[in-house]
Design a protein around this motif. Structure first.
Motif, PDB file in Angstrom:
ATOM      1  N   ASP A  57      59.703  30.444  79.368  1.00  0.00           N
ATOM      2  CA  ASP A  57      59.861  30.022  78.334  1.00  0.00           C
ATOM      3  C   ASP A  57      61.035  30.598  77.453  1.00  0.00           C
ATOM      4  N   GLY A  72      53.416  25.902  67.258  1.00  0.00           N
ATOM      5  CA  GLY A  72      53.640  26.784  66.337  1.00  0.00           C
ATOM      6  C   GLY A  72      52.652  26.532  65.062  1.00  0.00           C
ATOM      7  N   HIS A 117      53.850  30.123  69.914  1.00  0.00           N
ATOM      8  CA  HIS A 117      55.167  29.942  69.305  1.00  0.00           C
ATOM      9  C   HIS A 117      55.542  30.076  67.817  1.00  0.00           C
ATOM     10  N   ASN A 174      58.705  32.503  70.934  1.00  0.00           N
ATOM     11  CA  ASN A 174      57.525  32.981  71.234  1.00  0.00           C
ATOM     12  C   ASN A 174      57.239  34.141  70.554  1.00  0.00           C
TER      13      ASN A 174
END
Ligand code: KIV
Ligand code: ZN
Length: 499
Positions: free
Chosen positions: A13, A168, A195, A229
């Motif tokens: 990621d 997120g 996130h 992240n």
């Protein structure tokens, strides 16, 4: 004491961050560092994404690291086969579960998604490989459906399920509630992946652990898609230092890991980044510095020290500095001033700060030398006469220096990733291996391509002394060399003065 596992996704990621693309050699260096740090799982990449990605994951799998190596895959046989061929210890499969993502990205009904997911888990397990299952966009998925799909893969013997806050939007209280319900409903370990779109990735990860999550997905420096992240160092230190929850992370390697990832990805963290930022343990204001010099916990959390994370405390000089800290820094460098001299230095520092100037350690020492009457500087240890730098699109940047070192002529050369790097390496090689440039910052003082460049460097010697220095020139290479030569000359002078 509870132990939480750390699943690092910097190489997957993290690498999906716009502008980041790591060659295999860099991925291997980061994987080795993550292993040294003690992460439990390294998500090495998405093997079906490209040939290069496949090769990198396979290479990392062959390193025999202590960490488990994981590869990402959609619930598609070709993806899973690519991960299996890359010899990973665990395949991480994911599928969208929210209404918006199902409608727009996969052409399957909810029942088909469950069926296919179960089939993939069984396929992976039949190869004797571990399986993680992610319900993508879990935080915008009805909890009832989440429970249903997770239960189905649990029954298919999945090893761990992941609850991703893909866009997120979770908030700590709501996320705590979802994870708590899932924890009560399932037996299989739960992992979370948050996130940072609203700056809540770390808080949500922490809330999930408090609700019973067993594993956290994090990246070094919080890099990742969009706003990134959850940051590894922050999550780990909240758990260790505040909650007394263990992980297998060797926290003393956090700072060096952050620096390596910063350098190899080219993504700079701001100085005020928690735990690993340059200012995380720096103090300028007189009141704070005075307090910290007497007892660090007066103006630091206390439960986390720079030593615990491999960082260092710095007392910085600026217009907010107090007499006590100025005296302390000067005495450590071997300058002993009476009250009147100290007042003069103090006033000069304030004056520089008011003019908007950053006061480096070398500025402070130079002011002190003037005040105490050491007007005639000791002879310079290094005098650089000629600098030649070669660079171009098919040329390895190379610098050649012709200098006088302690009165003896010396010619040295070095290669680097760019002309500045090559020149700085050549300068440091003039004085041997014992000095390191730990921080480098360049500012253009005026606009335009003929701008004056100002370079600040922090230099560390073999005894751990660090100090900042400045150089300025129109040529960025010369400004950099100037800053380092100033620092090196001072360092050698200081050693002489103390011996
Ligand atoms: O953000 C996300 O949902 C992901 C999944 C692949 C877990 O990165
Ligand atoms: Zn993600």
């Amino acid at each position: 004491m509870k132990t939480v596992r750390v699943f690092d996704t910097t190489l997957r990621d993290g690498e999906q961050m716009p502008g980041v693309s790591l060659p295999q050699e860099y991925k291997i260096r980061i994987a080795k560092q993550l292993d040294k740090l003690g992460v439990d799982v390294i998500e090495a990449g998405f093997p079906s994404a490209s040939r290069g990605e496949f090769e990198s994951v396979k290479e990392i799998s062959s390193l025999s690291l202590n960490a488990e190596i994981c590869g990402l895959a959609r619930i598609v046989k070709e993806d899973i086969d690519a991960a299996l061929k890359a010899d990973v210890d665990m395949v991480h499969i994911f599928v969208p579960t929210s209404k918006v993502q199902i409608e727009h990205t996969v052409k399957m009904s909810r029942e088909e998604i469950i069926e296919k997911s179960v089939e993939c888990v069984e396929y992976i397990k039949s190869h004797g490989v571990k399986c993680m299952f992610s319900a993508m966009d879990a935080t915008r998925t009805e909890v009832g459906y989440l429970k249903q799909i997770f239960k189905a893969v649990e029954e298919a013997k999945v090893d761990i399920v992941n609850v991703p806050d893909t866009v997120g939007v979770a908030t700590p209280f709501k996320f705590h509630e979802v994870v708590k319900q899932l924890r009560e409903h399932l037996k299989v370990p739960i992992d979370v992946h948050c996130h940072n779109d609203f700056g809540l990735a770390v808080a949500n990860t922490y809330a999930a652990v408090m609700a019973g999550a067993n594993e956290v997905q994090v990246t070094v420096n919080g890099i990742g898609e969009r706003a990134g992240n959850a940051d590894l160092a922050q999550v780990v230190m909240i758990l260790h230092a505040i909650e007394g929850i263990r992980t297998n992370i060797k926290t003393e390697h956090l700072f060096e890991t952050s620096k390596l990832v910063e350098r190899l990805t080219g993504v700079k963290i701001p100085p005020n980044h928690p735990i690993v930022g340059e200012n995380a343990f720096s103090h300028e204001s007189g009141i704070h510095a005075h307090g910290v010099l007497k007892e660090y916990s007066t103006f630091e959390p206390g439960v986390v020290t720079p030593e615990m994370v491999g960082h260092r405390r710095r007392i910085v000089i600026g217009k907010h500095a107090g007499r006590y800290q100025i005296r302390k820094i000067l005495e450590e460098a071997g300058y002993y001033l009476d009250e009147d001299q100290l007042n003069q230095v103090f006033e000069k520092v304030k004056e520089m700060g008011d003019r908007g100037k950053r006061v480096t350690d070398l500025d402070l020492f130079a002011i002190a030398e003037v005040v105490i009457g050491e007007l005639k500087r000791e002879e310079k240890a290094i005098l650089v006469d000629e600098v030649t730098v070669l660079t171009g699109n098919k040329i390895t940047p190379t610098a050649v220096l012709n200098a006088e070192v302690f009165g003896r002529r010396k010619v040295t050369s070095a290669i680097g990733v760019g002309p500045v790097d090559a020149s700085l390496k050549a300068v440091t090689s003039l004085v041997g291996e014992s000095i390191r440039i730990t921080e480098f910052r360049m500012d253009a003082i005026t606009g335009g391509s003929d701008a004056l460049a100002e370079v600040y460097v922090t230099v560390e010697d073999d005894e751990g002394h660090t100090f900042t220095s400045r150089g300025a020139a129109q040529d960025i290479v010369m400004a950099s060399i100037d800053a380092v030569i100033n620092a090196v000359n001072y360092l050698l002078r200081m050693k002489k003065r103390k011996s």
